[in-house]
Scaffold this active site. Structure first.
Site: not given
Ligand code: GDP
Length: 139
Positions: A11, A51, A114, A117, A128
């Site tokens: 990222k 997303y 973070n 992905h 994807e």
């Molecule tokens: P992943 O599969 O571990 O990447 O997590 P998710 O699919 O739940 O979320 C997608 C991305 O959204 C994450 O990798 C983070 O960059 C972001 N994200 C997830 N949860 C949060 C949150 O509670 N707050 C914020 N600001 N970003 C989030």
């Protein structure tokens, strides 16, 4: 166990911080083969499309701004049980909960910024990979 392909993105936070090499080193040390790669600067629309499943979330606007804020390295990784293994190597979404030695523990700075992905299931991996490498015959 089957050989699988999964999609990863280094990222914009990790690219800007100079961690492309560090993260690829971890992928290679973890027996993933890179079978496709593209350095991209996502438009806001492309980030929203990628997303789309999170459209209703409170963090969608912030997440898609972040994902379109700078260069990102999109790759297809191949290996045994690659989808689940990549998720383990990445660590938990929130780096505060990520296990020691995982990419997010090492390089993420917040739950949003973070570092990486990784596809979360075979169906999402197929979708994807097609999103970023449409019609491309992967090596
Ligand atoms: P992943 O599969 O571990 O990447 O997590 P998710 O699919 O739940 O979320 C997608 C991305 O959204 C994450 O990798 C983070 O960059 C972001 N994200 C997830 N949860 C949060 C949150 O509670 N707050 C914020 N600001 N970003 C989030």
């Amino acid at each position: 166990m089957a050989t699988e392909r999964t999609l990863t993105i280094i990222k914009p936070d990790a690219v800007a911080a100079g961690h492309i090499g560090d993260i690829i080193k971890i992928f290679e040390a973890s027996q993933f083969m890179i079978v496709a790669a593209r350095l991209v600067r996502l438009s806001k629309k492309e980030a929203e499309g990628f997303y789309a499943v999170h459209r209703s979330k409170g963090f969608f606007e912030s997440l898609t701004n972040f994902m379109s804020s700078g260069s990102a390295l999109v790759m297809v990784l191949e290996g045994e049980n690659a989808i689940a293994r990549l998720r383990e190597v990445m660590g938990a979404t929130n780096p505060a909960n990520a296990a020691p030695g995982t990419i997010r523990k090492l390089y993420a700075t917040s739950i949003e910024h973070n570092a990486v992905h990784g596809s979360d299931a075979p169906e999402t991996a197929a979708y994807e990979i097609g999103y970023f490498f449409p019609g491309v015959a992967l090596v």
